[in-house]
Design a protein around this motif. Structure first.
Motif, PDB file in Angstrom:
ATOM      1  N   TYR A  50       0.836  -1.200   0.000  1.00 39.36           N
ATOM      2  CA  TYR A  50       0.000   0.000   0.000  1.00 39.36           C
ATOM      3  C   TYR A  50       0.872   1.252   0.000  1.00 39.36           C
ATOM      4  CZ  TYR A  50      -2.486   3.529   2.960  1.00 39.36           C
ATOM      5  OH  TYR A  50      -2.984   4.668   3.528  1.00 39.36           O
ATOM      6  N   VAL A  53       2.389   1.936  -3.424  1.00 42.56           N
ATOM      7  CA  VAL A  53       1.539   2.485  -4.495  1.00 42.56           C
ATOM      8  C   VAL A  53       1.943   3.927  -4.776  1.00 42.56           C
ATOM      9  CG1 VAL A  53      -0.801   3.250  -5.051  1.00 42.56           C
ATOM     10  CG2 VAL A  53      -0.435   0.981  -4.127  1.00 42.56           C
ATOM     11  N   CYS A  54       2.191   4.697  -3.717  1.00 44.05           N
ATOM     12  CA  CYS A  54       2.568   6.094  -3.882  1.00 44.05           C
ATOM     13  C   CYS A  54       4.072   6.302  -3.879  1.00 44.05           C
ATOM     14  CB  CYS A  54       1.942   6.954  -2.790  1.00 44.05           C
ATOM     15  SG  CYS A  54       0.157   7.109  -2.931  1.00 44.05           S
ATOM     16  N   PHE A  62       8.285   8.773  -6.232  1.00 44.80           N
ATOM     17  CA  PHE A  62       7.432   8.806  -7.416  1.00 44.80           C
ATOM     18  C   PHE A  62       6.989  10.232  -7.685  1.00 44.80           C
ATOM     19  CE2 PHE A  62       4.800   7.262 -10.653  1.00 44.80           C
ATOM     20  CZ  PHE A  62       3.489   7.662 -10.502  1.00 44.80           C
ATOM     21  N   HIS A  63       6.895  10.586  -8.993  1.00 42.00           N
ATOM     22  CA  HIS A  63       6.362  11.907  -9.328  1.00 42.00           C
ATOM     23  C   HIS A  63       4.859  11.814  -9.470  1.00 42.00           C
ATOM     24  CE1 HIS A  63      10.591  12.807 -10.583  1.00 42.00           C
ATOM     25  NE2 HIS A  63      10.298  13.784  -9.762  1.00 42.00           N
ATOM     26  N   GLY A  64       4.173  11.899  -8.337  1.00 43.69           N
ATOM     27  CA  GLY A  64       2.722  11.962  -8.368  1.00 43.69           C
ATOM     28  C   GLY A  64       2.319  13.386  -8.684  1.00 43.69           C
ATOM     29  N   TYR A  65       1.140  13.750  -8.237  1.00 42.99           N
ATOM     30  CA  TYR A  65       0.734  15.140  -8.384  1.00 42.99           C
ATOM     31  C   TYR A  65       1.713  16.024  -7.629  1.00 42.99           C
ATOM     32  CZ  TYR A  65      -2.259  19.227  -8.703  1.00 42.99           C
ATOM     33  OH  TYR A  65      -2.756  20.475  -8.967  1.00 42.99           O
ATOM     34  N   TYR A  66       2.108  15.534  -6.451  1.00 41.08           N
ATOM     35  CA  TYR A  66       3.199  16.130  -5.682  1.00 41.08           C
ATOM     36  C   TYR A  66       4.393  15.181  -5.797  1.00 41.08           C
ATOM     37  CZ  TYR A  66      -1.205  17.588  -3.503  1.00 41.08           C
ATOM     38  OH  TYR A  66      -2.487  18.008  -3.283  1.00 41.08           O
ATOM     39  N   ILE A  68       6.598  12.572  -4.420  1.00 40.61           N
ATOM     40  CA  ILE A  68       6.421  11.680  -3.275  1.00 40.61           C
ATOM     41  C   ILE A  68       7.792  11.085  -2.957  1.00 40.61           C
ATOM     42  CG2 ILE A  68       5.202   9.641  -2.431  1.00 40.61           C
ATOM     43  CD1 ILE A  68       3.016  10.291  -4.553  1.00 40.61           C
ATOM     44  N   ILE A  95      -2.772  13.730   3.631  1.00 42.48           N
ATOM     45  CA  ILE A  95      -2.705  12.341   3.178  1.00 42.48           C
ATOM     46  C   ILE A  95      -1.893  11.504   4.169  1.00 42.48           C
ATOM     47  CG2 ILE A  95      -1.727  10.852   1.382  1.00 42.48           C
ATOM     48  CD1 ILE A  95      -2.597  12.989  -0.634  1.00 42.48           C
TER      49      ILE A  95
ATOM     50  N   CYS B 169      -1.691  11.147  -6.177  1.00 47.42           N
ATOM     51  CA  CYS B 169      -1.098  11.089  -7.506  1.00 47.42           C
ATOM     52  C   CYS B 169      -1.931  11.837  -8.543  1.00 47.42           C
ATOM     53  CB  CYS B 169      -0.905   9.637  -7.951  1.00 47.42           C
ATOM     54  SG  CYS B 169       0.310   8.781  -6.921  1.00 47.42           S
ATOM     55  N   ILE B 180       0.265  10.764 -15.323  1.00 43.00           N
ATOM     56  CA  ILE B 180      -0.878  10.390 -14.492  1.00 43.00           C
ATOM     57  C   ILE B 180      -2.131  11.056 -15.048  1.00 43.00           C
ATOM     58  CG2 ILE B 180      -1.826  10.416 -12.177  1.00 43.00           C
ATOM     59  CD1 ILE B 180       1.081  10.749 -11.211  1.00 43.00           C
TER      60      ILE B 180
END
Lengths: 222, 248
Positions: A50, A53-54, A62-66, A68, A95, B169, B180
């Motif tokens: 879990y 995932v991020c 990871f390059h999520g929206y922010y 991470i 989060i 994400c 994404i």
């Protein structure tokens, strides 16, 4: 006014969402044995997946929206401190607050040990133009601005130690964001000062180009 | 040295060659060496100009209209025999990745395979830029009573059951970023199908793992009612006028 039949279904489906089978299993597993400090391997593995995932399949970030952050290779003490800071809202992230406050001490032990042992290659991607300047700042600091050498606390290879985080392989834009926004995100409870106060004057004194240089430098370290 | 004349090439061939700038080079080439060089130049110029030619605005417009036949007059999506997804406001990098996945059969869809494999890189750039700029209101139609639960799952996740917050994400307004995808305004039945059938449709080449692997555990962990709730929530989201995408 919705018909009676429809309203009953709405209640059932939201109740069903709230009491899913996994939650029932979690209740079953929250027996005295689990509360005393045992977390099953299956539970710990599921929780790790879990997180990943991020944070990336080997916690490399990871390059999520922010952006991470990388958790791989982090000292366990640092991770535990941050989780506690999120839960106590001394560090702001909605989060991560939600993530943190359901973790038992035993689960935190298991997770932080797992993350500490992961060792993927850095995500990379930072601009390479100012890496030499970044290396200089990392190893020597900026004496005229009263900025100590990062290496003095984070280690010569930026691997971190105890409460000081590993910076090696950390995401470039994550480090840049954190240093730029330090005061807005950390030590948010003035009645409960924490170790983030150590970084506050440093983050404050570094200029934007210096921040970017150092962030780029550490992001490539393995 | 004399240039090629009508005794060496036929009238039709001559006219055809003169239609292209490189062809005139060929016609005036003169000697045999020049002729051979001219042939080479003609072929190469033809190949290069073919790539540039299809970004002439008429060709792009025609291709956009073709996409919109299925995806909706403003790319808002359409409930066809299958739910056909919204492309308006979609992240260009995401669309590009999906087109490549269709071509390489990493994502299974025969119709989109046929669409995708005839698109040049220049055309793909033009199309994705156009779709990103569109911002029609969502089609809507999802069950309203699920939206509140969906919002909670989207924004906070369900940490007790290991479901990550989608917002981490996909962004707090589901606009996506880079690879994404935007989910805001996506069709409710399309979201249901996608999340329920994730492993059957995506990442279909195990020897070429792709970004689909990131969503696989999430799609697996969500149960059907959670999927319905999240799908209903995102299907209602719209972007403020003038900002269809948040640029990252």
């Amino acid at each position: 006014m919705t018909p009676k039949r429809q309203r009953r279904w709405a209640f059932r489906s939201s109740a069903g969402a709230a009491i899913g089978p996994a939650a029932v299993l979690a209740l079953f597993l929250a027996s005295p044995a689990a509360a005393q400090g045992n977390v099953s391997k299956a539970e710990a593995d599921a929780k790790l997946r879990y997180c990943e995932v991020c944070h990336g399949v080997s916690a490399q970030g990871f390059h999520g929206y922010y952006p991470i952050p990388r958790l791989a290779g982090q000292p366990t003490e640092y991770l535990k401190n941050q989780l506690q800071a999120f839960v106590e809202r001394r560090r702001t992230s909605n989060i991560m607050f939600n993530v943190g406050h359901v973790l038992s001490p035993a689960m935190i032990d298991a997770l932080t040990t797992d993350f500490n042992q992961l060792d993927p290659k850095p995500l990379g991607g930072a601009p390479k133009g100012n890496i030499d300047e970044g290396k200089k700042i990392f190893e020597e600091g900026v004496p005229q601005a009263n900025v100590p050498a990062c290496a003095s606390c984070h280690g010569p290879a930026a691997k971190g130690n105890g409460p000081f985080p590993r910076l090696a392989g950390q995401l470039y834009d994550y480090v840049t964001n954190k240093l730029t926004n330090w005061e807005k995100e950390r030590g948010q409870n003035p009645a409960q000062p924490d170790i983030s106060a150590v970084m506050q004057p440093i983050a404050h004194s570094l200029t934007q180009p210096q921040i970017k240089a150092v962030a780029a430098y550490v992001s490539y370290l393995e | 040295m004399c240039s090629l004349n009508s005794r060496q090439i036929g009238r039709t061939t001559r006219r055809a060659l003169l239609a292209f700038p490189a062809g005139r080079v060929l016609i005036n080439a003169g000697s045999r060496v020049g002729f051979a060089a001219g042939i080479l130049a003609f072929v190469l110029a033809g190949a290069v100009s073919a790539q540039h030619r299809i970004t002439g605005s008429g060709d792009v417009q025609a291709k956009i209209s073709y996409c919109k036949d299925c995806h909706g007059v403003s790319a808002q999506g359409f409930n066809g025999y299958y739910p056909i997804p919204r492309l308006a406001g979609q992240q260009p990098e995401y669309i590009e990745n999906q087109l490549r996945a269709f071509i390489e059969h990493r994502r299974t869809n025969n119709i989109m395979f046929n669409v995708a494999h005839s698109l040049s890189p220049a055309m793909i750039n033009a199309l994705t830029a156009h779709f990103a700029s569109l911002n029609p209101p969502p089609i809507g139609g999802a069950p309203r009573q699920l939206v509140a639960t969906g919002r909670k799952i989207f924004e906070d996740g369900m940490p007790e059951v290991n479901i990550a917050a989608c917002a981490a994400c996909h962004g707090p307004e589901a606009t996506g970023s880079g690879q994404i995808p935007r989910l805001a305004g996506q069709l409710y039945p399309y979201m249901l199908k996608t999340l329920n059938n994730w492993d059957k449709e995506r990442g279909r080449n195990p020897t070429v793992p792709d970004a689909a692997a990131i969503m696989s555990p999430v799609a697996h962990s969500l149960n059907r009612s959670q999927i319905e709730a999240v799908a209903a929530f995102v299907s209602t989201l719209r972007s403020p006028r003038g900002t269809p995408n948040t640029v990252q």
